[in-house]
Design an enzyme around this catalytic site. Structure first.
Site, PDB file in Angstrom:
ATOM      1  N   GLU A 207       0.956  -1.252  -0.011  1.00 26.43           N
ATOM      2  CA  GLU A 207       0.121  -0.032   0.184  1.00 26.43           C
ATOM      3  C   GLU A 207       0.896   1.093   0.124  1.00 26.43           C
ATOM      4  O   GLU A 207       2.065   1.198   0.323  1.00 26.43           O
ATOM      5  CB  GLU A 207      -0.862   0.015   1.284  1.00 26.43           C
ATOM      6  CG  GLU A 207      -0.391   0.100   2.410  1.00 26.43           C
ATOM      7  CD  GLU A 207      -1.192  -0.264   3.732  1.00 26.43           C
ATOM      8  OE1 GLU A 207      -2.195  -0.859   3.302  1.00 26.43           O
ATOM      9  OE2 GLU A 207      -0.872   0.317   4.882  1.00 26.43           O
ATOM     10  N   HIS A 242       8.166   0.369  12.333  1.00 25.29           N
ATOM     11  CA  HIS A 242       6.452   0.071  12.281  1.00 25.29           C
ATOM     12  C   HIS A 242       6.331  -0.869  13.676  1.00 25.29           C
ATOM     13  O   HIS A 242       5.111  -1.441  13.272  1.00 25.29           O
ATOM     14  CB  HIS A 242       6.308  -0.770  10.749  1.00 25.29           C
ATOM     15  CG  HIS A 242       7.147  -0.144   9.763  1.00 25.29           C
ATOM     16  ND1 HIS A 242       7.036   0.947   9.222  1.00 25.29           N
ATOM     17  CD2 HIS A 242       8.161  -0.724   9.026  1.00 25.29           C
ATOM     18  CE1 HIS A 242       7.566   1.365   8.176  1.00 25.29           C
ATOM     19  NE2 HIS A 242       8.697   0.199   8.005  1.00 25.29           N
ATOM     20  N   ARG A 299      -7.806  -9.868  18.088  1.00 24.98           N
ATOM     21  CA  ARG A 299      -7.248 -10.220  19.402  1.00 24.98           C
ATOM     22  C   ARG A 299      -7.389  -9.293  20.439  1.00 24.98           C
ATOM     23  O   ARG A 299      -7.536  -8.064  20.054  1.00 24.98           O
ATOM     24  CB  ARG A 299      -5.976 -10.794  19.181  1.00 24.98           C
ATOM     25  CG  ARG A 299      -5.049  -9.812  18.511  1.00 24.98           C
ATOM     26  CD  ARG A 299      -3.661 -10.336  18.156  1.00 24.98           C
ATOM     27  NE  ARG A 299      -2.847  -9.410  17.412  1.00 24.98           N
ATOM     28  CZ  ARG A 299      -2.325  -8.281  17.689  1.00 24.98           C
ATOM     29  NH1 ARG A 299      -2.538  -7.800  18.875  1.00 24.98           N
ATOM     30  NH2 ARG A 299      -1.603  -7.476  16.631  1.00 24.98           N
TER      31      ARG A 299
END
Length: 653
Positions: A207, A242, A299
């Site tokens: 992306e 990240h 989660r």
């Protein structure tokens, strides 16, 4: 849509390790459940194993041989009598195959339905679903084709820089920023290997890499009857590689209208897939207040404690109750939002060396004192071994305050109290972030760390004369001064520097942080005293205390907020330690060799990748530090190597 009610739980197995296993078991025990831990051979003495009521050995060392083995986990639950399995986060927590196997075994999965994991657990599938639902997406490609040319074409269409991401995971694993077309193939191959190693799934998406965004996520929770809430939001913008480093709730600067818009969008996404349990919908937020869907994590998140701090809710307790068929206990209008909370992630890593993971023994490990608004979630204790097989996070520090500034100052105090010795950590780096004026001023975006790198990662400075003087006194105080044991009253039974007819002096040659210094001490100074592990310093009418801990021949001294390891300098050992192969390039950490990219006799340019090392679920390239010829290779693919082991020898051209 609801799922059938389940039977009441009396015991739960936590299919994870470290701080999350300890945290889940803490709540499980508090509500009266028997707790079951699983562990690899490496983790047999780990804290989560010791804290569990029952522990099951999975064998193996790597995650792929232990915590990622579905059949072993199901068998462990059966053997221990556990009725439910909590997946924690990471490992198999978003693996539909695992959730399906748990349910097929007649056990309760303390997570969402398999169908929800299938829909949202894959980043690609989630983006397709959101695109169909009209949710704004960052431009990208998330299709089935996984060949390099497909990604090259997509990147050219999107425009560089682009971000490669593993579709099955998170936490920075299998994630690479690519600036140029010529770098894409290697980055894709490396990201695929990391994804396969961490999640058992090598599929990727690509992306557009959005510049200067904020990372804001919404905590959602749903029961089995179609009710779903959003429990406010978290800002997780400060990241490295990240991976989140600092998280806080609520996100500074969000209006009530924007919070509601993002929260309602997250709830719609969860309800669209029949979600049940705890989940997080992640968005990129730009300066104009527009938000774009990134992914949904099916989660519990690492950063859930800040949500618990501002709501007063126990999300693990909610997970257990919802899994047993109980409805959500409150409505959206009743969701609290009290004060502000900030969390930092404590890692075994070297910020000064590109955040390389660190391994070794926690010779010193002292957590911040408990108290109002203070929380530490950790999975280690003093003496624990940090291995190269797992994520390097040691734990999390969470501070709550009536407002953001009170939380920030409280967190600074907690960081000052923490002490770790024996391996490198990001503790001082975290303190610099929280103390930075830009952080105090809520200047938050994903470029924070690179933008302020000079202040956050300053070059190492030489240690001051005052440090060496105090270190020498502390080292002398921490050393047993008995030399002659048969007559303790003899003048020869002390190392106090007594020399008949000469000044009462002693010389200490000490080493710390790569520096050595010879310090001459006279009679023991009354300005420096050591009682237990507290060193008291008196100077110019001021009296202050600091930590001084002796471990064998090493003294750990806290000085100006950092813990320094001080040893007696041994010139012979120093020569041996520095005696390496000429031109040799060594392993920066313990790990396994996943690729050898060169052959003996091959000429290479400076910066050429030579060997790829995998440690703590991340890949690290060992590159040529100069132009030359590969004269020797000392490693092979699949081999485990220790930190400092010479891997490749280069001969300068």
């Amino acid at each position: 849509m609801s799922r059938p009610n389940t039977h009441a739980l009396t015991s739960v197995l936590v299919a994870n390790r470290g701080e999350i296993a300890c945290r889940v078991m803490r709540t499980a025990k508090a509500i009266g459940l028997t707790t079951v831990a699983v562990h690899s051979a490496t983790d047999r003495d780990a804290r989560h194993v010791r804290e569990a009521d029952i522990a099951v050995d999975l064998g193996g060392s790597k995650a792929a041989d232990s915590y990622l083995q579905i059949d072993k986990l199901i068998a462990a639950a059966k053997r221990s009598g556990a009725q439910g399995i909590h997946p924690g986060y990471g490992f198999l927590s978003e693996n539909a195959k695992f959730a399906r196997a748990v349910e097929q075994a007649g056990l309760i999965f303390l997570g969402p339905p398999v169908s929800a994991i299938d829909a949202m657990g894959s980043k690609s599938a989630a983006k397709t679903l959101m695109e169909t639902a009209g949710v704004p997406l960052v431009p990208g490609y998330h299709g089935e084709a996984q060949d390099a040319q497909t990604f090259r074409d997509a990147a050219a269409r999107i425009g560089y820089p682009v971000l490669l991401k593993a579709t099955a995971g998170g936490g920075g694993k299998g994630m690479k920023v690519v600036e140029r077309d010529e770098d894409l193939a290697d980055a894709l191959a490396s990201a695929q290997r990391e994804a396969q190693s961490s999640f058992g799934d090598s599929r990727m998406l690509v992306e557009k890499y959005v510049l200067k965004p904020r990372h804001v996520e919404i905590q959602v929770f749903a029961d089995q009857y179609g009710h779903c809430l959003y429990l406010n939001e978290r800002d997780c913008s400060i990241q490295r590689r990240h991976q989140k480093v600092v998280e806080e709730a609520p996100a500074p600067g969000l209006s009530a209208e924007l919070r509601r818009a993002m929260g309602e969008a997250a709830v719609r996404a969860a309800q669209a897939i029949g979600y049940v349990g705890a989940g997080t919908v992640e968005f990129l937020l730009d300066a104009r207040g527009e938000f774009f869907f990134m992914e949904m994590n099916t989660r519990l998140q690492v950063e859930h404690p800040v949500t618990e701090a501002i709501t007063g809710l126990d999300l693990v307790a909610w997970q257990i109750r919802v899994a047993q068929g109980e409805p959500l206990p409150i409505t959206q209008a009743q969701v609290p939002l009290n004060g502000h909370a900030i969390e930092v992630r404590l890692y075994a890593e070297d910020p000064a060396n590109d955040f390389l993971p660190a391994t070794g023994t926690l010779q010193v490990y002292r957590e911040s004192a408990a108290g109002p608004g203070r929380r530490v979630d950790s999975g280690v204790t003093e003496g624990a071994e940090v291995s190269p097989f797992y994520d390097p996070m040691l734990g999390k520090l969470i501070a709550w305050g009536e407002d953001r500034e009170q939380a920030r100052l409280r967190l600074l105090a907690m960081l000052d109290e923490f002490a770790i010795g024996g391996l490198r950590t990001n503790l001082a780096f975290l303190r610099r972030i929280i103390a930075h004026p830009a952080f105090a001023a809520c200047e938050l975006d994903t470029g924070f760390i690179p933008r302020y790198q000079a202040e956050l990662l300053p070059p190492a400075e030489g240690l001051s004369d005052e440090f060496w003087a105090v270190a020498a006194e502390a080292y002398r105080h921490g050393t047993s001064n008995t030399v002659r044991t048969d007559d303790p009253h003899s003048s020869w039974s002390s190392t106090n520097g007594l020399r008949l007819g000469l000044p009462n002096e002693v010389e200490l040659k000490l080493s710390c942080a790569g520096e050595t210094r010879t310090v001459t001490l006279s009679a023991p100074s009354t300005d420096v005293t050591l009682q237990g592990e507290q060193l008291t310093l008196k100077h110019n009418g001021l009296r202050r205390q600091t930590l001084a801990i002796r471990r064998g021949d090493t003294l750990y001294l806290r000085w100006q907020g950092e813990l320094h390891a001080i040893t007696a300098f041994d010139p012979i050992a120093a020569v041996d330690a520095n005696h390496t192969h000429q031109g040799g390039l060594s392993a920066p950490m313990n790990g396994s060799i996943v690729r050898v990219l060169v052959e003996v006799g091959q000429p290479v340019e400076a910066g050429t990748p030579l060997v790829v090392l995998e440690a703590m679920k991340m890949e690290h390239s060992i590159r040529a530090n100069q132009a030359g010829t590969v004269s020797a290779l000392y490693c092979a693919e699949g081999e485990m190597v220790s930190e400092g082991t010479v891997l490749v020898e280069l001969t300068e051209i």
